[in-house]
Design a protein around this motif. Structure first.
Motif, PDB file in Angstrom:
ATOM      1  N   UNK A 109       0.860  -1.196   0.000  1.00  0.00           N
ATOM      2  CA  UNK A 109       0.000   0.000   0.000  1.00  0.00           C
ATOM      3  C   UNK A 109       0.894   1.243   0.000  1.00  0.00           C
ATOM      4  N   UNK A 110       0.757   2.065  -1.023  1.00  0.00           N
ATOM      5  CA  UNK A 110       1.659   3.199  -1.206  1.00  0.00           C
ATOM      6  C   UNK A 110       1.649   4.164  -0.008  1.00  0.00           C
ATOM      7  N   UNK A 111       0.461   4.421   0.522  1.00  0.00           N
ATOM      8  CA  UNK A 111       0.363   5.438   1.581  1.00  0.00           C
ATOM      9  C   UNK A 111       0.370   4.823   2.980  1.00  0.00           C
ATOM     10  N   UNK A 112       0.837   3.575   3.092  1.00  0.00           N
ATOM     11  CA  UNK A 112       0.700   2.864   4.368  1.00  0.00           C
ATOM     12  C   UNK A 112       1.350   3.610   5.544  1.00  0.00           C
ATOM     13  N   UNK A 113       2.561   4.114   5.335  1.00  0.00           N
ATOM     14  CA  UNK A 113       3.266   4.759   6.453  1.00  0.00           C
ATOM     15  C   UNK A 113       2.479   5.966   6.951  1.00  0.00           C
ATOM     16  N   UNK A 114       2.006   6.794   6.015  1.00  0.00           N
ATOM     17  CA  UNK A 114       1.236   7.983   6.429  1.00  0.00           C
ATOM     18  C   UNK A 114      -0.078   7.575   7.068  1.00  0.00           C
ATOM     19  N   UNK A 115      -0.745   6.602   6.461  1.00  0.00           N
ATOM     20  CA  UNK A 115      -2.055   6.186   6.987  1.00  0.00           C
ATOM     21  C   UNK A 115      -1.927   5.640   8.411  1.00  0.00           C
ATOM     22  N   UNK A 116      -0.909   4.818   8.631  1.00  0.00           N
ATOM     23  CA  UNK A 116      -0.717   4.240   9.974  1.00  0.00           C
ATOM     24  C   UNK A 116      -0.342   5.334  10.978  1.00  0.00           C
ATOM     25  N   UNK A 117       0.469   6.298  10.527  1.00  0.00           N
ATOM     26  CA  UNK A 117       0.862   7.383  11.439  1.00  0.00           C
ATOM     27  C   UNK A 117      -0.359   8.219  11.819  1.00  0.00           C
ATOM     28  N   UNK A 118      -1.240   8.434  10.852  1.00  0.00           N
ATOM     29  CA  UNK A 118      -2.454   9.204  11.156  1.00  0.00           C
ATOM     30  C   UNK A 118      -3.351   8.430  12.121  1.00  0.00           C
ATOM     31  N   UNK A 119      -3.512   7.142  11.871  1.00  0.00           N
ATOM     32  CA  UNK A 119      -4.321   6.317  12.781  1.00  0.00           C
ATOM     33  C   UNK A 119      -3.697   6.334  14.181  1.00  0.00           C
ATOM     34  N   UNK A 120      -2.372   6.307  14.226  1.00  0.00           N
ATOM     35  CA  UNK A 120      -1.678   6.335  15.521  1.00  0.00           C
ATOM     36  C   UNK A 120      -1.936   7.662  16.243  1.00  0.00           C
ATOM     37  N   UNK A 121      -1.938   8.763  15.491  1.00  0.00           N
ATOM     38  CA  UNK A 121      -2.217  10.074  16.103  1.00  0.00           C
ATOM     39  C   UNK A 121      -3.597  10.092  16.734  1.00  0.00           C
ATOM     40  N   UNK A 122      -4.581   9.644  15.967  1.00  0.00           N
ATOM     41  CA  UNK A 122      -5.951   9.625  16.492  1.00  0.00           C
ATOM     42  C   UNK A 122      -6.027   8.697  17.713  1.00  0.00           C
ATOM     43  N   UNK A 123      -5.352   7.575  17.620  1.00  0.00           N
ATOM     44  CA  UNK A 123      -5.328   6.605  18.725  1.00  0.00           C
ATOM     45  C   UNK A 123      -4.749   7.267  19.981  1.00  0.00           C
ATOM     46  N   UNK A 124      -3.634   7.957  19.827  1.00  0.00           N
ATOM     47  CA  UNK A 124      -2.963   8.558  20.987  1.00  0.00           C
ATOM     48  C   UNK A 124      -3.815   9.656  21.611  1.00  0.00           C
ATOM     49  N   UNK A 125      -4.485  10.446  20.757  1.00  0.00           N
ATOM     50  CA  UNK A 125      -5.345  11.508  21.295  1.00  0.00           C
ATOM     51  C   UNK A 125      -6.567  10.908  21.983  1.00  0.00           C
ATOM     52  N   UNK A 126      -7.130   9.861  21.387  1.00  0.00           N
ATOM     53  CA  UNK A 126      -8.289   9.206  21.994  1.00  0.00           C
ATOM     54  C   UNK A 126      -7.909   8.625  23.364  1.00  0.00           C
ATOM     55  N   UNK A 127      -6.732   8.011  23.431  1.00  0.00           N
ATOM     56  CA  UNK A 127      -6.281   7.430  24.698  1.00  0.00           C
ATOM     57  C   UNK A 127      -6.110   8.532  25.750  1.00  0.00           C
ATOM     58  N   UNK A 128      -5.491   9.645  25.344  1.00  0.00           N
ATOM     59  CA  UNK A 128      -5.273  10.751  26.289  1.00  0.00           C
ATOM     60  C   UNK A 128      -6.606  11.297  26.791  1.00  0.00           C
ATOM     61  N   UNK A 129      -7.588  11.338  25.901  1.00  0.00           N
ATOM     62  CA  UNK A 129      -8.923  11.833  26.264  1.00  0.00           C
ATOM     63  C   UNK A 129      -9.570  10.930  27.317  1.00  0.00           C
ATOM     64  N   UNK A 130      -9.105   9.695  27.384  1.00  0.00           N
ATOM     65  CA  UNK A 130      -9.664   8.724  28.346  1.00  0.00           C
ATOM     66  C   UNK A 130      -8.710   8.501  29.522  1.00  0.00           C
ATOM     67  N   UNK A 131      -7.810   9.478  29.724  1.00  0.00           N
ATOM     68  CA  UNK A 131      -6.835   9.433  30.833  1.00  0.00           C
ATOM     69  C   UNK A 131      -5.865   8.262  30.731  1.00  0.00           C
ATOM     70  N   UNK A 132      -5.655   7.784  29.520  1.00  0.00           N
ATOM     71  CA  UNK A 132      -4.662   6.733  29.294  1.00  0.00           C
ATOM     72  C   UNK A 132      -3.413   7.349  28.673  1.00  0.00           C
ATOM     73  N   UNK A 133      -2.290   6.694  28.893  1.00  0.00           N
ATOM     74  CA  UNK A 133      -1.041   7.168  28.317  1.00  0.00           C
ATOM     75  C   UNK A 133      -0.621   6.285  27.149  1.00  0.00           C
ATOM     76  N   UNK A 134       0.109   6.885  26.232  1.00  0.00           N
ATOM     77  CA  UNK A 134       0.645   6.140  25.090  1.00  0.00           C
ATOM     78  C   UNK A 134       2.081   6.588  24.845  1.00  0.00           C
ATOM     79  N   UNK A 135       2.795   5.790  24.125  1.00  0.00           N
ATOM     80  CA  UNK A 135       4.092   6.225  23.599  1.00  0.00           C
ATOM     81  C   UNK A 135       4.336   5.456  22.306  1.00  0.00           C
ATOM     82  N   UNK A 136       4.641   6.189  21.254  1.00  0.00           N
ATOM     83  CA  UNK A 136       5.055   5.537  19.999  1.00  0.00           C
ATOM     84  C   UNK A 136       6.439   4.959  20.264  1.00  0.00           C
ATOM     85  N   UNK A 137       6.625   3.690  19.958  1.00  0.00           N
ATOM     86  CA  UNK A 137       7.890   3.023  20.307  1.00  0.00           C
ATOM     87  C   UNK A 137       8.536   2.442  19.049  1.00  0.00           C
ATOM     88  N   UNK A 138       9.319   3.268  18.363  1.00  0.00           N
ATOM     89  CA  UNK A 138      10.062   2.747  17.210  1.00  0.00           C
ATOM     90  C   UNK A 138      11.016   1.634  17.631  1.00  0.00           C
TER      91      UNK A 138
END
Ligand code: FMN
Length: 188
Positions: A109-138
């Motif tokens: 999938x050509x746009x996979x890296x961008x698409x996954x990064x965007x999904x990760x952003x939404x995921x991290x914000x959603x988690x923060x909104x629910x008082x959960x913590x996240x960290x992207x771990x390369x």
């Protein structure tokens, strides 16, 4: 919480409470991740949720091993600065988070890296909104071993686009400083 506050509350969390995140909540956060935009609205992401502590440790060890091998081959590798910490057997790249989520997709999938990064952003914000913590771990994203990949259901034709630790933070860290935006030019 309004959006501006949410942006401040979302931080890279590197210390988690010894408390499981209910699967129903993880599902809701994943659903929010899927609200992200994607190229051609293809939504090419799929999610792997790991809550088994032994499996998380195996994933941490596998990724550390592969990164250390890559550093050995090429000392110019950007991860070389992490060598001392990666060599510490007790260092878990996921900071002992109770949950790790891989966002993956088909390698072609050509746009996979961008698409996954965007999904990760939404995921991290959603988690923060629910008082959960996240960290992207390369540092936890280099999973090559066939058995380990099979254990988490990561097929050969899929790649990891984002690796996220998820859990209840012990504390929300201070906001690391941000540089002033660089606007190269305004063409009006
Ligand atoms: C692509 C990417 C990879 C990252 N990899 C790691 C990592 O392997 N380990 C880690 O502790 N933090 C990692 N981070 C977290 C960043 O260090 C963190 O987002 C940054 O220091 C800014 O802090 P903030 O998220 O609290 O604003 C990563 C972040 C991104 C976006």
């Amino acid at each position: 919480m309004d959006f501006r506050e949410l942006m401040t509350v979302r931080r890279a969390v590197r210390d988690y409470q010894d408390r499981e995140v209910p699967m129903a909540l993880i599902r809701e956060i994943i659903k929010d991740g899927c609200e992200a935009p994607s190229g051609g609205n293809m939504q090419p992401w799929s999610f792997i949720v790991v809550t088994n502590r032994d499996a998380i440790k195996r994933l941490s060890d596998e990724s550390k091993k592969n990164i250390l091998m890559a550093i050995e081959k090429n000392p110019e590798f950007s991860f070389t600065k992490y060598k001392p910490i990666l060599e510490m057997p007790e260092f878990n790249v996921f900071y002992n988070a109770p949950c790790v989520v891989y966002i993956t997709g088909h390698k072609d999938i050509r746009s996979l890296a961008s698409d996954c990064a965007l999904a990760a952003s939404y995921f991290m914000l959603s988690a923060a909104d629910r008082s959960l913590g996240t960290c992207w771990i390369d540092l936890g994203s280099v999973i090559r071993d066939k058995e380990v990949r099979a254990e988490i259901g990561l097929s050969d034709d899929h790649v990891i686009g984002a690796t996220l630790a998820l859990g209840y933070p012990t504390a929300v860290p201070a906001r690391p400083p941000r540089n002033e935006p660089v606007i190269l030019k305004v063409v009006s």
